[in-house]
Write a protein that holds these residues in place. Structure first.
Motif, PDB file in Angstrom:
ATOM      1  N   MET A 254       0.845  -1.173   0.000  1.00 28.00           N
ATOM      2  CA  MET A 254       0.000   0.000   0.000  1.00 28.00           C
ATOM      3  C   MET A 254       0.896   1.244   0.000  1.00 28.00           C
ATOM      4  SD  MET A 254      -3.037   1.191   2.568  1.00 28.00           S
ATOM      5  CE  MET A 254      -2.378   0.636   4.085  1.00 28.00           C
ATOM      6  N   ALA A 255       0.629   2.183  -0.882  1.00 28.33           N
ATOM      7  CA  ALA A 255       1.434   3.393  -1.012  1.00 28.33           C
ATOM      8  C   ALA A 255       1.296   4.264   0.232  1.00 28.33           C
ATOM      9  CB  ALA A 255       1.020   4.176  -2.250  1.00 28.33           C
ATOM     10  N   GLN A 256       2.428   4.880   0.587  1.00 34.98           N
ATOM     11  CA  GLN A 256       2.438   5.734   1.770  1.00 34.98           C
ATOM     12  C   GLN A 256       3.206   6.995   1.452  1.00 34.98           C
ATOM     13  OE1 GLN A 256       3.925   3.829   5.282  1.00 34.98           O
ATOM     14  NE2 GLN A 256       4.035   5.726   6.426  1.00 34.98           N
ATOM     15  N   ASP A 257       2.621   8.139   1.813  1.00 36.92           N
ATOM     16  CA  ASP A 257       3.314   9.407   1.646  1.00 36.92           C
ATOM     17  C   ASP A 257       4.331   9.558   2.761  1.00 36.92           C
ATOM     18  OD1 ASP A 257       1.805  10.060  -0.588  1.00 36.92           O
ATOM     19  OD2 ASP A 257       0.264  11.077   0.581  1.00 36.92           O
ATOM     20  N   ILE A 258       5.556   9.914   2.373  1.00 32.05           N
ATOM     21  CA  ILE A 258       6.620  10.128   3.351  1.00 32.05           C
ATOM     22  C   ILE A 258       7.335  11.419   3.001  1.00 32.05           C
ATOM     23  CG2 ILE A 258       6.935   7.668   3.809  1.00 32.05           C
ATOM     24  CD1 ILE A 258       9.483   7.794   2.036  1.00 32.05           C
ATOM     25  N   THR A 259       8.109  11.922   3.944  1.00 31.51           N
ATOM     26  CA  THR A 259       8.945  13.093   3.702  1.00 31.51           C
ATOM     27  C   THR A 259      10.353  12.761   4.173  1.00 31.51           C
ATOM     28  OG1 THR A 259       7.079  14.603   4.013  1.00 31.51           O
ATOM     29  CG2 THR A 259       9.290  15.543   4.199  1.00 31.51           C
ATOM     30  N   ILE A 260      11.306  13.019   3.299  1.00 31.20           N
ATOM     31  CA  ILE A 260      12.711  12.849   3.675  1.00 31.20           C
ATOM     32  C   ILE A 260      13.377  14.216   3.589  1.00 31.20           C
ATOM     33  CG2 ILE A 260      12.855  10.458   2.901  1.00 31.20           C
ATOM     34  CD1 ILE A 260      14.426  11.616   0.419  1.00 31.20           C
ATOM     35  N   LYS A 261      14.524  14.330   4.215  1.00 27.71           N
ATOM     36  CA  LYS A 261      15.311  15.550   4.105  1.00 27.71           C
ATOM     37  C   LYS A 261      16.638  15.216   3.466  1.00 27.71           C
ATOM     38  CE  LYS A 261      13.556  18.482   7.763  1.00 27.71           C
ATOM     39  NZ  LYS A 261      13.908  19.299   8.931  1.00 27.71           N
ATOM     40  N   LEU A 262      16.993  16.017   2.473  1.00 24.30           N
ATOM     41  CA  LEU A 262      18.301  15.931   1.832  1.00 24.30           C
ATOM     42  C   LEU A 262      18.945  17.298   1.979  1.00 24.30           C
ATOM     43  CD1 LEU A 262      17.432  14.000  -1.449  1.00 24.30           C
ATOM     44  CD2 LEU A 262      18.570  13.097   0.576  1.00 24.30           C
ATOM     45  N   ALA A 263      20.097  17.323   2.636  1.00 24.17           N
ATOM     46  CA  ALA A 263      20.810  18.578   2.885  1.00 24.17           C
ATOM     47  C   ALA A 263      19.906  19.594   3.585  1.00 24.17           C
ATOM     48  CB  ALA A 263      21.376  19.144   1.591  1.00 24.17           C
ATOM     49  N   GLY A 264      19.060  19.102   4.477  1.00 25.73           N
ATOM     50  CA  GLY A 264      18.193  19.968   5.263  1.00 25.73           C
ATOM     51  C   GLY A 264      16.902  20.379   4.582  1.00 25.73           C
ATOM     52  N   LYS A 265      16.718  20.031   3.334  1.00 21.75           N
ATOM     53  CA  LYS A 265      15.512  20.418   2.601  1.00 21.75           C
ATOM     54  C   LYS A 265      14.558  19.234   2.554  1.00 21.75           C
ATOM     55  CE  LYS A 265      13.819  22.178  -1.781  1.00 21.75           C
ATOM     56  NZ  LYS A 265      14.129  22.609  -3.129  1.00 21.75           N
ATOM     57  N   PRO A 266      13.280  19.444   2.937  1.00 23.73           N
ATOM     58  CA  PRO A 266      12.319  18.342   2.912  1.00 23.73           C
ATOM     59  C   PRO A 266      11.820  18.046   1.496  1.00 23.73           C
ATOM     60  CG  PRO A 266      11.278  20.325   3.776  1.00 23.73           C
ATOM     61  CD  PRO A 266      12.728  20.665   3.522  1.00 23.73           C
ATOM     62  N   TYR A 267      11.636  16.774   1.237  1.00 17.15           N
ATOM     63  CA  TYR A 267      11.116  16.314  -0.045  1.00 17.15           C
ATOM     64  C   TYR A 267       9.992  15.322   0.208  1.00 17.15           C
ATOM     65  CZ  TYR A 267      15.272  18.315  -2.213  1.00 17.15           C
ATOM     66  OH  TYR A 267      16.249  19.180  -2.648  1.00 17.15           O
ATOM     67  N   PRO A 268       8.778  15.653  -0.242  1.00 20.48           N
ATOM     68  CA  PRO A 268       7.675  14.694  -0.100  1.00 20.48           C
ATOM     69  C   PRO A 268       7.769  13.626  -1.199  1.00 20.48           C
ATOM     70  CG  PRO A 268       6.866  16.728  -1.076  1.00 20.48           C
ATOM     71  CD  PRO A 268       8.331  16.932  -0.781  1.00 20.48           C
ATOM     72  N   LEU A 269       7.635  12.376  -0.803  1.00 20.73           N
ATOM     73  CA  LEU A 269       7.698  11.254  -1.737  1.00 20.73           C
ATOM     74  C   LEU A 269       6.599  10.264  -1.404  1.00 20.73           C
ATOM     75  CD1 LEU A 269      11.538  10.554  -1.563  1.00 20.73           C
ATOM     76  CD2 LEU A 269      10.351  11.715  -3.410  1.00 20.73           C
ATOM     77  N   THR A 270       6.391   9.313  -2.294  1.00 13.54           N
ATOM     78  CA  THR A 270       5.466   8.223  -2.041  1.00 13.54           C
ATOM     79  C   THR A 270       6.233   6.916  -2.140  1.00 13.54           C
ATOM     80  OG1 THR A 270       3.618   9.473  -2.980  1.00 13.54           O
ATOM     81  CG2 THR A 270       3.330   7.102  -2.803  1.00 13.54           C
ATOM     82  N   ALA A 271       6.104   6.110  -1.100  1.00 17.68           N
ATOM     83  CA  ALA A 271       6.718   4.786  -1.090  1.00 17.68           C
ATOM     84  C   ALA A 271       5.631   3.767  -1.383  1.00 17.68           C
ATOM     85  CB  ALA A 271       7.361   4.510   0.266  1.00 17.68           C
ATOM     86  N   ASP A 272       5.902   2.857  -2.304  1.00 17.79           N
ATOM     87  CA  ASP A 272       4.908   1.865  -2.713  1.00 17.79           C
ATOM     88  C   ASP A 272       4.673   0.784  -1.666  1.00 17.79           C
ATOM     89  OD1 ASP A 272       4.517   3.177  -5.118  1.00 17.79           O
ATOM     90  OD2 ASP A 272       6.038   1.978  -6.158  1.00 17.79           O
ATOM     91  N   ASN A 273       5.681   0.550  -0.823  1.00 17.28           N
ATOM     92  CA  ASN A 273       5.565  -0.492   0.201  1.00 17.28           C
ATOM     93  C   ASN A 273       6.571  -0.194   1.307  1.00 17.28           C
ATOM     94  OD1 ASN A 273       8.151  -1.681  -0.671  1.00 17.28           O
ATOM     95  ND2 ASN A 273       6.985  -2.336  -2.476  1.00 17.28           N
ATOM     96  N   PRO A 274       6.476  -0.890   2.440  1.00 17.09           N
ATOM     97  CA  PRO A 274       7.400  -0.623   3.545  1.00 17.09           C
ATOM     98  C   PRO A 274       8.873  -0.842   3.187  1.00 17.09           C
ATOM     99  CG  PRO A 274       5.527  -1.896   4.328  1.00 17.09           C
ATOM    100  CD  PRO A 274       5.418  -1.832   2.827  1.00 17.09           C
TER     101      PRO A 274
END
Length: 98
Positions: free
Chosen positions: A1-21
């Motif tokens: 099940m897809a899940q919206d996540i946010t990661i930070k690269l060099a302090g900047k947040p990036y919203p992404l979607t992960a298809d599975n755990p």
């Protein structure tokens, strides 16, 4: 099940979607590795620019990926050669046992 996540690269947040755990874990581990490399470059050159640190992190990771890919290709070619050699031995044994 897809899940919206946010990661930070060099302090900047990036919203992404992960298809599975598993993909989420891979994304997070990858972001951690990139950030670790950026921090390492920053510690060596505090006056540098973040884009340069990100570029060097990307270059270093791509070099590792290409090296690993070439190593895998060589091992696959070696495996194919050994399989052919083994098939030849087995056919030879089969012929001689008749």
């Amino acid at each position: 099940m897809a899940q919206d996540i946010t990661i930070k690269l060099a302090g900047k947040p990036y919203p992404l979607t992960a298809d599975n755990p598993e993909q989420e874990q891979l994304i997070r581990r990858s972001a951690d590795e990139i950030n670790r490399r950026i921090a390492d470059y920053q510690s060596k050159n505090p006056e540098g620019y973040i884009v340069d640190f990100m570029s060097f992190a990307a270059l270093n990771l791509c070099m590792s990926l290409i090296s690993l890919s070439e190593h895998m290709n060589a091992r696959n070619a070696e495996e194919m050669m050994l399989v052919k050699e083994l098939d030849g031995y087995l056919k030879n044994i089969d012929k001689n046992s008749r």
